[in-house]
Design a protein around this motif. Structure first.
Motif, PDB file in Angstrom:
ATOM      1  N   GLY A  17      34.004  44.469  34.283  1.00 53.51           N
ATOM      2  CA  GLY A  17      33.549  44.315  35.144  1.00 53.51           C
ATOM      3  C   GLY A  17      33.675  44.144  37.132  1.00 53.51           C
ATOM      4  N   ILE A  18      33.788  43.594  36.896  1.00 56.07           N
ATOM      5  CA  ILE A  18      34.057  43.001  38.490  1.00 56.07           C
ATOM      6  C   ILE A  18      35.403  42.785  38.733  1.00 56.07           C
ATOM      7  CG2 ILE A  18      33.834  41.000  40.256  1.00 56.07           C
ATOM      8  CD1 ILE A  18      31.694  40.380  39.058  1.00 56.07           C
ATOM      9  N   ILE A  93      48.806  38.593  46.474  1.00 49.67           N
ATOM     10  CA  ILE A  93      46.684  38.190  45.898  1.00 49.67           C
ATOM     11  C   ILE A  93      47.445  38.110  44.667  1.00 49.67           C
ATOM     12  CG2 ILE A  93      45.162  39.092  46.104  1.00 49.67           C
ATOM     13  CD1 ILE A  93      46.671  41.875  47.891  1.00 49.67           C
ATOM     14  N   LEU A  94      46.708  36.359  44.667  1.00 47.14           N
ATOM     15  CA  LEU A  94      46.031  36.492  43.045  1.00 47.14           C
ATOM     16  C   LEU A  94      44.112  36.338  43.425  1.00 47.14           C
ATOM     17  CD1 LEU A  94      46.210  34.617  40.080  1.00 47.14           C
ATOM     18  CD2 LEU A  94      46.747  32.753  41.737  1.00 47.14           C
ATOM     19  N   VAL A  95      43.900  36.812  42.510  1.00 45.04           N
ATOM     20  CA  VAL A  95      42.560  36.311  41.775  1.00 45.04           C
ATOM     21  C   VAL A  95      42.448  35.877  40.719  1.00 45.04           C
ATOM     22  CG1 VAL A  95      40.290  37.863  41.799  1.00 45.04           C
ATOM     23  CG2 VAL A  95      42.161  38.983  43.206  1.00 45.04           C
ATOM     24  N   ASN A  96      41.215  35.070  40.943  1.00 44.92           N
ATOM     25  CA  ASN A  96      41.212  34.000  39.984  1.00 44.92           C
ATOM     26  C   ASN A  96      39.886  34.534  39.088  1.00 44.92           C
ATOM     27  OD1 ASN A  96      43.166  32.364  38.983  1.00 44.92           O
ATOM     28  ND2 ASN A  96      42.545  31.837  40.622  1.00 44.92           N
ATOM     29  N   ASN A  97      39.603  35.543  38.434  1.00 45.54           N
ATOM     30  CA  ASN A  97      38.353  36.312  38.173  1.00 45.54           C
ATOM     31  C   ASN A  97      38.191  36.123  36.812  1.00 45.54           C
ATOM     32  OD1 ASN A  97      35.372  38.284  38.259  1.00 45.54           O
ATOM     33  ND2 ASN A  97      37.352  39.382  36.786  1.00 45.54           N
ATOM     34  N   THR A 195      27.733  44.690  34.127  1.00 49.60           N
ATOM     35  CA  THR A 195      28.619  44.253  34.012  1.00 49.60           C
ATOM     36  C   THR A 195      28.297  44.104  32.574  1.00 49.60           C
ATOM     37  OG1 THR A 195      28.680  41.701  33.826  1.00 49.60           O
ATOM     38  CG2 THR A 195      30.197  42.578  35.520  1.00 49.60           C
ATOM     39  N   ASP A 196      29.568  43.939  31.243  1.00 45.15           N
ATOM     40  CA  ASP A 196      28.791  44.478  30.591  1.00 45.15           C
ATOM     41  C   ASP A 196      28.252  42.650  29.989  1.00 45.15           C
ATOM     42  OD1 ASP A 196      30.731  46.265  29.869  1.00 45.15           O
ATOM     43  OD2 ASP A 196      32.030  45.363  28.551  1.00 45.15           O
ATOM     44  N   ARG A 222      26.474  45.690  41.498  1.00 38.84           N
ATOM     45  CA  ARG A 222      27.746  47.138  41.411  1.00 38.84           C
ATOM     46  C   ARG A 222      29.147  45.735  41.288  1.00 38.84           C
ATOM     47  NH1 ARG A 222      25.220  50.781  44.905  1.00 38.84           N
ATOM     48  NH2 ARG A 222      23.135  51.439  43.308  1.00 38.84           N
ATOM     49  N   PRO A 223      29.866  46.558  41.013  1.00 34.92           N
ATOM     50  CA  PRO A 223      31.244  45.766  41.045  1.00 34.92           C
ATOM     51  C   PRO A 223      31.713  46.151  42.019  1.00 34.92           C
ATOM     52  CG  PRO A 223      31.038  46.723  38.350  1.00 34.92           C
ATOM     53  CD  PRO A 223      29.585  46.708  38.927  1.00 34.92           C
ATOM     54  N   THR A 224      31.332  47.064  43.068  1.00 32.36           N
ATOM     55  CA  THR A 224      31.779  48.034  43.542  1.00 32.36           C
ATOM     56  C   THR A 224      31.874  46.867  45.069  1.00 32.36           C
ATOM     57  OG1 THR A 224      30.262  49.109  43.434  1.00 32.36           O
ATOM     58  CG2 THR A 224      32.462  49.943  43.353  1.00 32.36           C
ATOM     59  N   ASP A 225      30.436  46.265  44.972  1.00 32.00           N
ATOM     60  CA  ASP A 225      29.801  45.379  45.969  1.00 32.00           C
ATOM     61  C   ASP A 225      30.826  44.721  45.500  1.00 32.00           C
ATOM     62  OD1 ASP A 225      27.234  46.978  46.343  1.00 32.00           O
ATOM     63  OD2 ASP A 225      26.437  46.266  44.715  1.00 32.00           O
ATOM     64  N   ILE A 226      30.960  43.985  45.225  1.00 29.78           N
ATOM     65  CA  ILE A 226      32.097  42.750  45.528  1.00 29.78           C
ATOM     66  C   ILE A 226      33.919  42.868  45.070  1.00 29.78           C
ATOM     67  CG2 ILE A 226      32.784  40.570  43.670  1.00 29.78           C
ATOM     68  CD1 ILE A 226      29.559  40.815  43.808  1.00 29.78           C
TER      69      ILE A 226
END
Length: 254
Positions: A17-18, A93-97, A195-196, A222-226
């Motif tokens: 997904g994202i 870089i930390l991404v809390n996804n 996404t799923d 789409r995930p690429t948009d994010i």
């Protein structure tokens, strides 16, 4: 040489997904990416392999966020993988996804579902930030993935909405606190994305059309948009932006 060359990133929930989209974009921009997964190790390996096949650098780290000791275990694995790869210790870089959602209205959500939602969606990011910041170099980036549910009412996702509202507030507090270190902290708020999580709602032409209609562009995100916006926030170009909640819904809340 990409904008993130020489940087190390950790993206939680990056097996699909994202999160997968963000990990792939960061790696494409030159970062070494730690691909976190909860239980889907096969999917995480696929994410890593896709990055390696494209000439990028990545490794997988597993931890069931929300469980006792999970954050500590994640960073122990992160530190070990950095050392094994010959990379410098530290984080940029930390991404809390990573997140989960138990749908339900106020009279339908159980104690267990509520506690589990908050444990994964807000407690884990809180302590991931706490431990991550001990490793983060000055000038780093924290990116929290929230949701459109914090700007409009979604009674059927009340526990999820509450948890994401907490993430928005965490962004504000951290941005104020970390400014002296040159660390920016921002939130991305997606809407409907392919996404799923949305697969069942997109299973029919009618369902797909209904989700697409939320956006002024009449399509599902789409995930690429994010990921593309996350890449901007991770780069030096975003150095003067902090404490912001950026709507990435394709105009769904207009």
């Amino acid at each position: 040489m990409g904008d993130l060359t020489g940087k190390t990133a950790l993206v939680t929930g990056a097996s699909r997904g994202i999160g997968r989209g963000i990990a792939q974009r960061f790696a494409g921009d030159g970062a070494l990416v730690a691909v976190h997964y909860g239980s889907k190790d096969t999917a995480a390996k696929e994410t890593v392999e896709s990055i390696l096949d494209a000439g990028g650098r990545a490794f997988a780290v597993g931890a069931e966020l929300g469980a006792p000791g999970a954050v500590e275990a994640l960073f122990a694995a992160f530190d070990a993988e950095l050392a094994a790869s010959g990379a410098e210790p530290g984080l940029d870089i930390l991404v809390n996804n990573a997140a989960l959602n138990f749908p339900g209205r106020i009279d339908e959500v159980s104690y267990e579902e509520f506690d589990r939602t908050l444990a994964v969606n807000i407690r884990a990011p809180f302590f991931l930030a706490q431990h991550g910041l001990r490793r983060m170099r000055d000038g780093g980036r924290v990116i929290n993935i929230s949701s459109a549910v914090t700007s409009t009412a979604h009674p059927a996702q009340i526990a999820y909405s509450v948890s994401k509202g907490g993430l928005d507030t965490l962004t504000l507090a951290l941005a104020k606190d970390l400014g002296p270190r040159g660390i920016t902290v921002n939130t991305l708020a997606p809407g409907w994305v392919e996404t799923d999580v949305t697969a069942s709602r997109r299973a029919t032409p009618e369902g797909r059309a209904a989700l697409a209609a939320y956006s002024v562009f009449n399509r599902i995100g789409r995930p690429t948009d994010i990921a593309d916006v996350a890449a901007f926030l991770a780069s030096d170009d975003s150095r003067w932006i902090t404490g912001q909640r950026i709507d990435v819904t394709g105009g769904s809340t207009l």
